[in-house]
Design an enzyme around this catalytic site. Structure first.
Site, mmCIF file in Angstrom:
data_model
loop_
_atom_site.group_PDB
_atom_site.id
_atom_site.type_symbol
_atom_site.label_atom_id
_atom_site.label_comp_id
_atom_site.label_asym_id
_atom_site.label_seq_id
_atom_site.Cartn_x
_atom_site.Cartn_y
_atom_site.Cartn_z
ATOM 1 N N VAL A 13 0.991 -1.199 -0.169
ATOM 2 C CA VAL A 13 -0.051 -0.029 -0.008
ATOM 3 C C VAL A 13 0.713 1.259 0.141
ATOM 4 O O VAL A 13 0.572 2.445 -0.686
ATOM 5 C CB VAL A 13 -1.024 -0.003 1.146
ATOM 6 N N LYS A 14 2.002 1.134 0.562
ATOM 7 C CA LYS A 14 2.942 2.278 0.886
ATOM 8 C C LYS A 14 3.251 2.832 -0.665
ATOM 9 O O LYS A 14 3.340 3.993 -0.578
ATOM 10 C CB LYS A 14 4.100 1.970 1.723
#
Lengths: 256, 526
Positions: A135-136
């Site tokens: 997600v980062k």
């Protein structure tokens, strides 16, 4: 001025527009590594002149940090732009925002797109695959896990090719993403050929999309390596996601 | 700067929110108290002074603490902790030092055993003495910070101005950090190399190559702290240093930060789980230990709520920020952190195209301020809606700064107009600081005059977010926090407790587990 502005009047030749057609006005800001004084402003004008700005005005100069000066310069550029000679390099797929990627998956697949990611062989560098999947994300873009319509499985590092084939089958995945950083003795090419051969053997034309990425790959080698797409250095998750929906559109019925 | 409450929040709702946060975290704290991890055990060895790497393994990057903990685990398991077998062996095996023992482990000549009876007591005592020495080093660094702040002084204004440095090369970072301090930074953060959070060891030594950041190592910490001490004297204020206690090595990095007098650490309770797919139990166990070290070391933690808003909508999901702040606070208090150490995060991430976006931002920021009146909140600049239009970005940053001063934020991360375009240039940083200074100078006292209308838009919005937060906390308490995380309640990622990175490094403690560092920190914490 009676001539209408625009291309018709200039035959495809244009200049920047400040407030009058043809005035060629641009603004520019930059920093020079010299202290702020009259000489520094002269240096800024010299640079502007070499960049094609004539006349140029330093409208703002300010000392910054120690031994640096920041400038804002306005001026008219002498250069002309021939619009008819502009070449646009088309990417084979449009770059889509996450929202549109999700919508397209929903519309064409009517289920989640299943993506499997891994580093294969002895390569333990998961930086690449993590940047694309976590997600980062990377470069201000969220990774594929962020896409609501994708189901992402990141197997991590040192996954064997048979294991990857097995999981791809078990998860009925649509795309397999593999990143390769280590290039000693062309390990990345060898591993990729092993990957494509294994999928071909196990699943034939019903294999998932095969996508590899890494800093040393040549994106033109897809045929030679038997994969669908190769991504090079600096690829962002958004590019991969856009490619995947584009390829799924082309590939429909092929995969799975 | 203290800001008087203005929103008229209902005290009962606030108390209910705190009570629910406490109930939601209690079972997870219990889990943290009944498990250990490889990184917690390695932190014990680091606290006792074990340093260096095994030169014969790989390319010499694996620390001795990893080698020793892995060996203990292979031979006798970690259920009793690493301290008992290590100090038993150290006492009875004729080693000259802990490092000597490590080298013998490397050569494969050590056979560990879990001592019993009198041997156990002796090993435990020796381990306690070693841990006490390590903690006294951390205590000494804390006193040193207090002394330096007394002598040199704190920044004159709040919020403290927080700037980021990230070149990948510690020797490039140092002059940049010093230049940032001279330009006005009160806090310098050294961003870590991409992917360090997923390394299950802490790299060693001064490092010159990183990916979009610089590795967190003990030596890099030491070099940067020394450089900032020099520049602090020059600029007449103590410049604080920030790094990241997150990822798989939280407990160790917290320990190194305490030993090298870092001042702030990024340390969120759920960030690693949600954004890095680190196993939830691993994260909570590691986090509790790391927060106890931070409490002891006088370090201010910074939590990562800004991250939720970069993945989710900043209006629809505003209450998840409040919930996370409350959970972070509950975990932090349990670990012994005081309110002044809680740099709870929040961010200016509402889409500027929606109507009244500034009033919504202001309502959210005031809510955070009033819920946590004694915490130095960390206010994070816009990133999601920075488009490359640097002119519009500069204006957004100005509005961000305005809320920062109007709501008494403790720490203000300076926004760059070139966010999402380039890593900040010298001129970007200078322009950004001019923006901050202009706003603080022009409107620093505005909070004295400003009071939102009773029952008006801002007060109603704050109340609504708080109500939604309480509802969500209610559901989390019913569900269990681990289940809520597994179901994708935070962000949109589902993170089941039996999955994720680092799970293999989690061990259930046996009766008779001994951790000298925890024992000493828990004793002083109560």
């Amino acid at each position: 001025m009676n001539e209408p502005a625009g291309l018709a009047a200039t035959g495809g030749i244009v200049r920047p527009y400040g407030d009058t057609t043809g005035d060629g006005m641009v603004q520019l800001s930059f920093t020079l590594p010299i202290p702020h004084d009259a000489r520094a402003e002269g240096a800024a004008l010299q640079l502007a002149g070499k960049m094609g700005m004539a006349p140029a005005m330093v409208v703002h100069a300010k000392a910054m940090s120690e031994g640096f000066t920041f400038f804002v310069v306005y001026g008219s550029v002498t250069h002309l732009v021939d619009v008819s000679k502009v070449e646009v390099i088309e990417r084979e797929y449009p770059l889509l925002p996450a929202k549109d990627v999700n919508a397209q998956i929903k519309r064409t697949l009517r289920r989640k797109l299943v993506v499997l990611g891994a580093c294969i062989g002895t390569d333990a560098h998961t930086v690449g695959i993590d940047a694309i999947l976590n997600v980062k994300g990377f470069a201000g873009e969220k990774g594929l896990e962020y896409y609501r319509e994708m189901r992402v499985l990141n197997l991590g590092a040192q996954v064997s090719v048979p294991e990857l084939v097995h999981r791809a089958r078990a998860e009925r995945c649509d795309a397999v993403l593999v990143s390769q950083v280590v290039t000693q003795r062309d390990a990345h090419l060898r591993n990729t050929r092993e990957l494509s051969a294994a999928f071909r053997e196990a699943m034939g034309t019903r294999r998932p999309l095969l996508v590899v990425g890494g800093p040393r790959f040549d994106p033109a080698m897809t045929d030679e390596l038997g994969v669908d797409r190769i991504f090079g250095r600096g690829t962002t998750p958004g590019e991969v996601a856009s490619y995947l929906v584009h390829a799924m559109g082309q590939h429909r019925g092929g995969a799975r | 700067m203290t800001i008087r409450p203005k929103l008229g929040l209902d005290g009962r709702t606030v108390r209910k929110a705190r009570r629910l946060a406490q109930r939601a975290t209690a079972p997870v704290v219990e889990l943290a108290k009944t498990h250990t991890t490889v990184s917690v055990e390695r932190a014990v060895l680091r606290l006792a002074g074990m340093t260096g790497t095994d030169p014969t393994l790989g390319s010499g990057e694996i620390p001795w603490v990893n080698r020793v903990v892995d060996t203990v685990r292979d031979q006798v398991g970690l259920e009793y902790g690493v301290a008992l077998p290590v100090w038993h062996e150290l006492r009875t095996g004729g080693y000259s030092s802990l490092d000597d023992l490590a080298e013998k482990v490397g050569s494969g000549s050590v056979q560990f055993a879990v001592p019993t009876g009198k041997d156990r007591d002796r090993a435990a005592r020796a381990a306690l003495a070693a841990a006490r020495l390590g903690l006294s080093n951390i205590d000494r660094r804390r006193k040193e910070r207090d002394r330096l702040i007394r002598r040199i002084g704190d920044p004159k204004q709040r919020p403290w101005i927080y700037l980021i440095v990230a070149t990948g090369d510690i020797y490039e970072d140092i002059p940049q950090a010093q230049a940032a301090a001279r330009a006005g930074a009160d806090v310098v953060a050294v961003i870590r190399s991409t992917g360090q959070s997923l390394l299950d060891y802490v790299p060693e030594g001064a490092t010159r190559q990183g990916f979009a950041g610089t590795y967190a190592t003990q030596e890099n910490f030491r070099l940067m702290r020394a450089a900032l001490d020099d520049v602090s004297k020059e600029v007449g204020r103590y410049v604080r240093l920030t790094n990241y206690a997150s990822g798989l090595c939280m407990p160790e990095i917290a320990t190194l930060a305490g030993l090298e007098r870092l001042d702030m650490m990024l340390n969120d309770s759920m960030y690693g789980i949600l954004f890095r797919d680190i196993n939830p139990i691993r994260t909570f166990v590691d986090q509790r230990f790391s927060r106890m070290v931070h409490a002891r070391a006088g370090i201010i933690i910074n939590t990562g709520e800004d991250n939720y808003l970069t993945t989710a909508d900043a209006v629809d999901e505003a209450h998840t920020v409040t919930v996370s702040q409350l959970l972070n606070e509950a975990f932090a208090h349990e670990a012994g952190l005081a309110d002044w150490q809680l740099g709870l995060g929040h961010a200016f991430e509402i889409n500027p195209d929606i109507p009244e976006s500034f009033r919504l931002e202001l309502a959210h920021a005031m809510l955070a301020r009033e819920l946590f009146p004694d915490a130095p909140l960390k206010w994070m600049p816009p990133t999601k809606h920075m488009t490359g239009d640097v002119f519009r970005g500069y204006l957004l940053d100005g509005f961000f700064n305005l809320i920062g001063t109007m709501t008494g934020q403790g720490i203000l991360l300076v926004g760059m107009m070139t966010e999402a375009v380039v890593t900040p240039w010298l001129s970007d940083r200078d322009l950004a600081l001019q923006n901050v200074r202009y706003v603080l100078n022009a409107a620093g006292g505005l909070h004295e005059d400003f009071r939102p209308a009773r029952g008006g838009f801002i007060a109603a919005r704050a109340k609504q977010v708080l109500t939604e937060a309480v509802d969500l906390l209610d559901r989390i308490v019913d569900d269990g926090l681990l289940n809520a995380i597994a179901d994708g309640t935070f962000g949109i990622t589902k993170r089941p407790a039996d999955r994720g990175r680092g799970l293999e490094g989690v061990v259930r403690r046996a009766d008779g587990y001994h951790n000298p560092a925890l024992e000493l920190m828990e004793a002083t914490g109560e």
